[in-house]
Each structure stands twice: as C-alpha cells, then as structure tokens.
Design an enzyme around this catalytic site. Sequence first.
Site, PDB file in Angstrom:
ATOM      1  N   HIS A  18      -2.339 -13.252  -6.385  1.00 26.64           N
ATOM      2  CA  HIS A  18      -2.417 -12.081  -7.266  1.00 26.64           C
ATOM      3  C   HIS A  18      -1.874 -12.380  -8.659  1.00 26.64           C
ATOM      4  O   HIS A  18      -1.869 -11.527  -9.528  1.00 26.64           O
ATOM      5  CB  HIS A  18      -1.668 -10.902  -6.658  1.00 26.64           C
ATOM      6  CG  HIS A  18      -2.190 -10.529  -5.313  1.00 26.64           C
ATOM      7  ND1 HIS A  18      -1.703 -11.088  -4.151  1.00 26.64           N
ATOM      8  CD2 HIS A  18      -3.179  -9.692  -4.932  1.00 26.64           C
ATOM      9  CE1 HIS A  18      -2.365 -10.600  -3.126  1.00 26.64           C
ATOM     10  NE2 HIS A  18      -3.270  -9.749  -3.568  1.00 26.64           N
ATOM     11  N   LYS A  76       0.830  -1.216   0.000  1.00 21.05           N
ATOM     12  CA  LYS A  76       0.000   0.000   0.000  1.00 21.05           C
ATOM     13  C   LYS A  76       0.854   1.252   0.000  1.00 21.05           C
ATOM     14  O   LYS A  76       1.875   1.324   0.675  1.00 21.05           O
ATOM     15  CB  LYS A  76      -0.885   0.016   1.241  1.00 21.05           C
ATOM     16  CG  LYS A  76      -1.683  -1.239   1.397  1.00 21.05           C
ATOM     17  CD  LYS A  76      -3.137  -1.041   1.150  1.00 21.05           C
ATOM     18  CE  LYS A  76      -3.768  -2.405   1.052  1.00 21.05           C
ATOM     19  NZ  LYS A  76      -5.189  -2.425   1.122  1.00 21.05           N
TER      20      LYS A  76
END
Length: 757
Positions: free
Chosen positions: A692, A114
Amino acid sequence: MSKVMSSNLGYPRIGENREWKKVLEQYWSHKVDAESFEKQMENIRLEHVKKQRDQGVDLIPLGDFSLYDHVLDTAVMFGVVPERFDYQGGKVPLDTYFDIARGTKDSPASEMTKWFNTNYHYIVPEFSGFAPELVENRPLAFYREAKEKLGIKGKPVIIGPFTFVKLSKGYDEKDENALVEKLVPLYAQVLKELQDEGVEWVQMDEPILCTSISKQKVERFKEIYGTLKQAAPHVKVILQTYFDRLDHYKEVTSIPVDGIGMDFIHDRGENWEALRKSGFPEDKILAAGVVDGRNIWRRNLVDAHSFVSSLADYVAKDRLIIQPASSLLHVPVTVRQEDALDKVLKKGMSFADEKLKEVALLAKALGEGVGTVEKELEESVNSIAALHESAGSTRDVLEEGSSNVRRISPYSIRRKVQPKLPLLPTTTIGSFPQTSEVRRQRMKWRKGEIGDDVYRQFIRGEIKRWIDIQEEVGLDVLVHGEFERTDMVEFFGGKLDGFQFTTFGWVQSYGSRCVKPPIIYRDVNFIKPMTVDETVYAQSLTDKPVKGMLTGPITILNWSFVREDLSRYTVANQIARSLRKEIESLEEQGIRMIQVDEPALREGLPLKKERWDEYLQAAVHSFKLATSSVQNETQIHTHMCYSDFEDIMEAISDLDADVISIETSRSHGELINIFEESTYDKGIGLGVYDIHSPRIPECEEIITHIKRSLKVLDPTQFWINPDCGLKTRGIAETISSLKVMVEAAEHVRSELLVKNE
Ligand code: GLN
Ligand code: ZN
C-alpha cells in the site's frame, strides 16, 4: 402540527464527479500547491454542506468531511502521531498527516483497517508517540467555516472517546480505561469551546455500542459522558450508534446525553422491539435512523412513514429526529446522472442525495401530515414494486441441496499430487501495475475506438511482458496480471448475468481510492467463461505454473449493492454456482492452480458475536460450493487482505483451500503470533512486504519477517508473497520490490537447506 427535524450523519466526500479524489491526487503529485489545494478542498466541503441544505436537511453534519480519513482526523486533532514521523507537537502539518496515511521513504504508513463491517478503511491511530493533547479543535473550525461562509449552523460530528480508543492501537488492553480517561479533558475542551461558540448540536459517534459490549462498559459510558455533560451543559449531545442494535438498551438510553441515535435498519427489528418493551426516556431526543445508509435502494416511504408514526407513539414528535441509519459515506452521491441505466432500475434506486430527500419527506409527513407529500410516498411504493417485478424470481432454493461442497480427498492426500515447487515458493497476489496506458486502451475499447481484437492483442502483450518479467525476477508461481480488469468485482459482475453498472456510482474505499460497486438486481447466472482466455494464454508462455485468478462469492456479494427481495446468502450461492462453472472451465483447460480471493470475508462479519456463526457458516458454504468440484491435483488458493484474523481462524481453515495468502506486513507481523496457539496445517503465505506504500522494502526486513514466521510455521507449508495485489504500484518499484523479495526467499531457502544437509 409540529416540526419534526431531519438530520444527516455524514455525507460522501468524493463529490459527484470524484472531484475530491482528483484534487487530492494532484496535490500528492505536486501539481497544485498547498494553498490552492486547501482552497479547492474548502470549496468542495462547502458545496456539500449547501447540497445537503438543498435536500431539506435541518441538521447538517460538519467535520465528517476529510482530506483522507475521519479516524486519522480525530487522531491528529489530539496530536496522536506515531513516533517514527517527524512531529514536534502543535497542529499536525498537512504533509505529516498524509505521511501517516501513506508512509514515507523511511517510515512505513500506519496500519489500515476496515471500518466495522464496511468496505471503508480507516487509518489505525497509534498511541506510541506524544501524549494526547488538543492541538486543533477541528469541529469548531468547521462549524465556524459553515457559519461564516454560508450562514449555516451545522452539527459538528466527533468520534466519541470509547470508539476512538477501541479503534486505536499501541496500548495495553488493560490500560484502555485509563486512556479513555486521559482523553476526557480533551473532549471536554472541544465541547466547551463549541459551547462558547454557541453550537447547539453535536453528534458523538460511538458505534462500538453496537458491538457485543459488557454492561460494565456501558456504566463507564455513563460516567464519562456525565463528565462531558458537566463540561458543556448547553451543547446538546446526540450519542450516535449505527450498524446494529444496542446491547443493554435500558442502560444505554440512560447515559446522560441529550439524544440517542439508533439504527432502525440494521438492527433486525431489535432496537424497535426494545423500545416498545422499555419505552424511551422522556427527557431525551430520539434520532431515528430509518433510511438505509449502506444500500442504494429506494425506501418504501409508506412503510417508513408508518414506522416513524409508531415511534411517535412512544416519543413526542418534537423529540424525534428523522435521519439515515448511518453515515452516507458508504453510498454514491446521486442517481441523477445515471441515464444509461434501465429506467425501472434507476427509479428504484436512491443514493446519498436522494436518501436525504427521503429523510426530509418523512420528517415532513410526520410533522405536517401525509397530505402534503402523499404522492411522493406512493410513488416510492410503485417504483419498488416495478423493480421487484422486473427482477424475476429464483430457482436457487431448488438447486440448493444438489451441489456437493466437499473436495474428493482431504488436504493430506491432495498435497502429495499437487504441483511440485521449491521450498518457500514465491508468488504474487494477482494483479500487476495498471499503467495509464492500460487504462487508456481500455477506455478506447469501451468507446469503440478500437475493436475487440486490437484490445485483446494489447492485453496479451501486457500478459507476455509480465510473464517475462516474472520469469526474469525468478518467481515460482506466476500470474497473468489482471490487466483486463478494472476492479476485481466489477470485472466478474460485467460477465455474469444479473448485474448492472452505474456510470458515476463511486464510493470511497481508502484514501483517494474509490470503487464502483456493481448492482445485483436479478438472479446471478454464468453465461460463458470469463477468465479462461487470458489465463490459458499466460500458461502457454511459460513452464512454470500460472495461477488462475477469481474473486470469491462472499467478496462479490459484500462489495456489491445487493437486491433486497432475496436473502443475501441465496445471492451468494447463486454467485458461487457461477464461479464453480468458471473453475471447472479453467481446470478443463489445464490450469492447475486457481486462486479465489476473499478479501471481504472478514469485513462482512456481523458486529454482534452472536451472529458470527450464521454468517461464517454461510460464507464457508459458498466458498466451498464454488471451489470443491476440482480434482485432487488442482490447487485451490485463496487470498485475504487483513490481519485481524484470530476471530475467524476456524472458518478460514474450514474453507479447505490448499494455500492461503494473507496480509501481515502493515500490522508489523502481529498476526504471526496467533499461529503459536492454533495449528494451521495447509499452505500459507503471510505477506512479507506492504504494497500500500510506494516504499521498496529492504532485503533484511523481509528476511526477518520470514524467519519470524518460520518460528511458528513449518517451512514446507510457507509461501512467500507480497501483502496484496500490485495494481496500484508503479512498474519500476514493483520489479525492484519483487527482486528483493525473491532474493530474501532464496537467502532463507539456502540457509534452511544447509541446515538440513
Ligand atoms: N487478486 C487481486 C489482486 O491482486 C486481489 C486483490 C485484493 O485482495 N483486494 O489485485
Ligand atoms: Zn489483498
């Protein structure tokens, strides 16, 4: 009368109708070739530059646009490509660029993390391969493009060397300075070439100046930026900070650059206080961030005007630039199309385009006097007043004291009465692939083409199919699959009172993945059970335990746009109280495991350490408010998808969840090491493969991963699960991957059992 300039720091990439996402995905699925892809992207990029000009922005950012992520852009500009990718030096080819971000059959993708305390994920640069070298002057290319194609002389944006190095990995902490120094000649080269091109302004982003950093570090900034200044003395460099106040205000404002960009929105008034106390250097420009780049509410322009007027008491107007407080990457593009929204709400909102207009208005009012824009300023005040009036007030404070936030017994007692499972139980994180068929049916249902019953039957069909698959794969704890949910926050927002939804309000989360954060504009309240029907149905199909699946209060808070007339924590507790009712409903219907996801807990951590405690205490409180009313027999799970975990270990433990699952595979197991030092005694699953990426993991890989974990964690507490939900994956690859996972688990399990015989 003097001209006050307006500026922008970054503009959303995705486009008003997510055209960026569409082009990107078409390219990935080979529906367009590279040439047409680049052309379409160029069109979007230039369109965005034009739009910013049309809102009245003087200094338009260039190079903030990206084909995936701006941190990855910076890395490839310096040829920083991880060793495992096929790269021979020189400009990084487009497909290599995407390979780093998404992984290939043979090479796992780079880690994703992030961006500060936002929900934007960047690709972590790895200094493992080539020595950095300037292989492509991207800012220069974008400057030329806008100049040649549109006649616009923009402001190239570059991530500064300190922030870039800090966000990277693959080097020893003690070598941080040396690495920055190695990059300096490359940055100098970039700036020099920009200067030769006649570039006037450059924005260098150094948000790490808003984290807790030492005075010594700021001294290093002075040296390095001094060197850069010498390399390109005619380019005006704005050292841009955002997301919090500066530490060491006086030292930072004396770094040898031409301007300092400061956030006057998320600084809690502390940048302003420092400026009043110490003044602002006369030879510098102040780029003042006065419009929130992270929220969607309209700015009270009368207040904002009086604020910038006070700034002008300290800084001459021709040295003031008015701008958003951060990049607008974090808000949707425009309110214009949101006709389905309540009128009062729509009028009270402002997305990227509207924010730029606010910035331009403020610059105008300050430069030319209020007279010309008085009506606009006043209208903003009235719209916000109407919004707050319609929001109603809260009963929260009254209820606050009355809710118990403690489980009946401590974990050591609870664990004995909770569901019995095999050693190293296997499970998943909640969602299974959302196929186009699932999305199509949902669309039809939303449009009213199919009725509630047909849709419900369809969802039940999916649940049944996947319960069968999970049984067949041999998982120990099953889930219903979340087919009825588009998004883990949107779903709950849609069922709780107090939320509203936009139609086009998308924001980029990572790569081409966009999210549409709900808007919390009124008190949050439970209306009726939200997940009971699907969960109970799934449980009726199997003898194995089915985990109920909820999104936690802090994640709902952090991934929504939250009203500003109440404290965020008050809103979090309102959500928690609603979830508590949901959990009680599930429990009443016999559900014995309930997972409350908090993937956003870590990202909400303030940039400044001194503010962590307050945040974490409030977060833990909300989580426990939601989860603590259950019986000892009911097992509370939680899930978090990130690996930089050290900092908040204690808070995680304080959540008092019986089982936690966290990501580790993309960070290659670095997290595991922290368990050498700290003792975590409850159930824990460290994601054993990366979801992912479409790559199917090898059994050996997973076994190694598990064994490594078992060096520091006890087999009786260890769970085996993928990194995160499987919603974005294909069906076949999901089944194959899970089979490999179960096989690996069985392998280690039988080894352990043999050992113990
Ligand atoms: N239960 C959610 C899912 O599996 C969790 C997603 C997340 O952590 N972001 O999709
Ligand atoms: Zn996750």
